[in-house]
Design an enzyme around this catalytic site. Structure first.
Site, mmCIF file in Angstrom:
data_model
loop_
_atom_site.group_PDB
_atom_site.id
_atom_site.type_symbol
_atom_site.label_atom_id
_atom_site.label_comp_id
_atom_site.label_asym_id
_atom_site.label_seq_id
_atom_site.Cartn_x
_atom_site.Cartn_y
_atom_site.Cartn_z
ATOM 1 N N ARG A 129 30.605 -72.798 -57.019
ATOM 2 C CA ARG A 129 31.005 -71.329 -57.047
ATOM 3 C C ARG A 129 29.707 -70.569 -57.576
ATOM 4 O O ARG A 129 29.443 -69.348 -56.949
ATOM 5 C CB ARG A 129 32.067 -71.302 -58.183
ATOM 6 C CG ARG A 129 32.289 -69.830 -58.412
ATOM 7 C CD ARG A 129 33.674 -69.298 -58.984
ATOM 8 N NE ARG A 129 34.064 -70.330 -60.122
ATOM 9 C CZ ARG A 129 33.580 -70.601 -61.407
ATOM 10 N NH1 ARG A 129 32.556 -69.736 -61.636
ATOM 11 N NH2 ARG A 129 34.142 -71.377 -62.041
ATOM 12 N N TYR A 138 36.189 -47.703 -42.041
ATOM 13 C CA TYR A 138 37.087 -49.126 -41.780
ATOM 14 C C TYR A 138 38.280 -48.521 -42.860
ATOM 15 O O TYR A 138 38.236 -48.649 -44.156
ATOM 16 C CB TYR A 138 36.418 -50.142 -42.035
ATOM 17 C CG TYR A 138 37.129 -51.395 -42.271
ATOM 18 C CD1 TYR A 138 37.672 -51.851 -40.883
ATOM 19 C CD2 TYR A 138 37.498 -52.329 -43.314
ATOM 20 C CE1 TYR A 138 38.303 -53.087 -41.129
ATOM 21 C CE2 TYR A 138 38.364 -53.328 -43.363
ATOM 22 C CZ TYR A 138 38.668 -53.741 -42.068
ATOM 23 O OH TYR A 138 39.390 -55.072 -42.131
ATOM 24 N N LYS A 161 31.974 -60.157 -38.114
ATOM 25 C CA LYS A 161 32.026 -59.556 -37.020
ATOM 26 C C LYS A 161 30.600 -60.050 -36.150
ATOM 27 O O LYS A 161 30.473 -61.222 -35.815
ATOM 28 C CB LYS A 161 31.878 -58.089 -37.143
ATOM 29 C CG LYS A 161 33.096 -57.583 -37.906
ATOM 30 C CD LYS A 161 34.359 -57.862 -37.519
ATOM 31 C CE LYS A 161 35.603 -57.488 -38.587
ATOM 32 N NZ LYS A 161 35.570 -56.417 -39.399
HETATM 33 C C1 LIG Z 1 36.141 -55.862 -40.476
HETATM 34 C C2 LIG Z 1 35.214 -54.929 -41.081
HETATM 35 C C3 LIG Z 1 35.429 -54.814 -42.743
HETATM 36 C C4 LIG Z 1 36.125 -55.912 -43.580
HETATM 37 O O1 LIG Z 1 35.709 -57.085 -43.230
HETATM 38 P P1 LIG Z 1 36.694 -58.375 -43.425
HETATM 39 O O2 LIG Z 1 35.274 -59.462 -43.042
HETATM 40 O O3 LIG Z 1 37.564 -58.438 -42.539
HETATM 41 O O4 LIG Z 1 36.968 -58.639 -44.776
HETATM 42 C C5 LIG Z 1 34.638 -53.943 -43.220
HETATM 43 N N1 LIG Z 1 33.953 -52.918 -42.606
HETATM 44 C C6 LIG Z 1 34.034 -52.780 -41.432
HETATM 45 C C7 LIG Z 1 32.981 -51.798 -40.593
HETATM 46 C C8 LIG Z 1 34.591 -53.766 -40.533
HETATM 47 O O5 LIG Z 1 34.581 -53.747 -39.255
#
Ligand SMILES: *Cc1c(COP(=O)(O)O)cnc(C)c1O
Length: 388
Positions: free
Chosen positions: A54, A106, A203
């Protein structure tokens, strides 16, 4: 040995945070799943050796080194999701703080602040950050932070990072930039003065729609005590990625620059095609001269304008959904940044409080051959039934 500061992006994405394993000669870093690490025979900690996963782990350390380098930062903290990274930032501010959020962002970042942190006394104001006067006017005596998201989700608004940074720093506020959409390939917020860069590594950095992750990145100008506090939230709060997720993400990052180049090229070409199409009312893509903030985007997005765009289909929600349904290579699903193309009717996903237009489709342009992607849109839009 090459100095990392001399490496180009495509080289560092492969070599930084990477070394031949001294024990086995493995060219790829081994996956270390152990949660605990041995002390020496006297019971002392071994210098350079981890203690407990951790707190730190070999796979996470090398991942953090690479992510920091890609972003032009000095240190990174990896989290189990983008939301866990954002959570750490808001958690660090303390009760009674106020933050500025962009009016288009977001959706779950806003929900996090509104629904989870309201009970901790954190308040926020939503403001259109393309309007600098409105942003200035939204700063309150207890404001601690300005959260930037550029390009914004789903309207692709572009916020001028240096101008917001100047305004924030004059009043002693931190600036955090959610750089998930632009990625360090297109934009480097730390070099433009932001205090932290944040990503959902789920992403583009992950790039294959198979790893959830997040990261915060700082440089040597970031407030050291704040960074220590964020590190404590990471390691004591425990919202950390598994060694396997770190290992997978490390692998994905090797191809990140080359994937991103393809995403940007494809999105630019698809945006041009859609802009000319009579069934499309508007295209939001910062690489188009017609975009309201194209000149701002040109200044801060140096290698390309990203792989995301949104379109308004002529008509209403019904026509937009019909187009999404007719697309064959673009899967109708949420999320973005994977090699495969996706399309999403944002309003249905965001729910009843959504401010997204009824006829908006958000498009994550993948790295398939652009001719096929354009052909798919052409067949989906050129139906025999007029869709207007
Ligand atoms: C997907 C996304 C998030 C959140 O991320 P997760 O990995 O789904 O928790 C935050 N900001 C943007 C711009 C995103 O596209």
């Amino acid at each position: 040995m090459f100095d990392p500061s001399q490496m180009h992006l495509a080289t560092g994405a492969i070599h930084v945070g990477h070394s031949i394993d001294p024990a086995t000669g493995a060219v790829v870093q081994p996956l270390i799943t152990s949660t605990t690490f041995a002390r020496d025979s006297e019971g002392h900690l071994v210098p350079g050796r981890d203690i407990y996963t951790r707190a730190s782990n070999p796979n996470r350390r090398s991942l953090e080194e690479k992510l920091a380098w890609l972003e032009g930062g000095s240190e990174a903290l990896a989290f189990s999701s983008g939301q866990a990274a954002a959570y750490a930032v808001f958690q660090s501010l303390g009760t009674g703080s106020h933050v500025l959020l962009p009016s288009d962002l977001y959706y779950n970042t806003k929900l996090l602040v509104e629904q989870v942190f309201s009970s901790w006394g954190l308040t926020y104001t939503s403001v259109d950050m393309t309007d600098l006067e409105a942003t200035q006017a939204a700063i309150l005596p207890n404001s601690r932070l300005i959260w930037i998201e550029t390009p914004s989700n789903p309207q692709l608004r572009i916020t001028s990072i240096p101008e917001i940074v100047q305004m924030a720093h004059e009043k002693g506020l931190y600036v955090v930039c959610d750089n998930t959409w632009a990625t360090p390939y297109c934009c480097q917020p730390l070099s433009l003065g932001a205090d932290l860069s944040m990503h959902s590594t789920t992403k583009y950095l992950g790039g294959h729609s198979d790893i959830l992750g997040g990261v915060l990145i700082a440089n040597d100008k970031t407030d050291v005590s704040w960074w220590q506090q964020l590190k404590q939230i990471q390691t004591l709060g425990g919202g950390v990625p598994s060694p396997f997720d770190c290992w997978l993400l490390q692998r994905s990052l090797c191809t990140f620059p080359i994937r991103m180049q393809a995403h940007c090229e494809n999105a630019q070409l698809l945006a041009h095609f859609l802009e000319e199409h009579p069934a499309i009312e508007a295209v939001y893509y910062p690489g188009l001269v017609s975009h309201s903030s194209h000149s701002v985007a040109q200044k801060q997005m140096t290698r390309g304008f990203g792989g995301m765009l949104s379109v308004l289909v002529h008509g209403s929600e019904k026509e937009a959904l019909a187009v999404a349904q007719r697309l064959q290579l673009f899967t109708h699903a949420t999320s973005l940044g994977g090699v495969e193309s996706l399309v999403e009717h944002r309003k249905s996903v965001e729910g009843i409080h959504s401010v997204s237009p009824d006829n908006l489709l958000r498009v994550s342009v993948g790295i398939e051959c652009i001719d096929d992607l354009i052909f798919d849109w052409a067949q989906a839009l050129n139906t025999t039934k007029p869709i207007i």
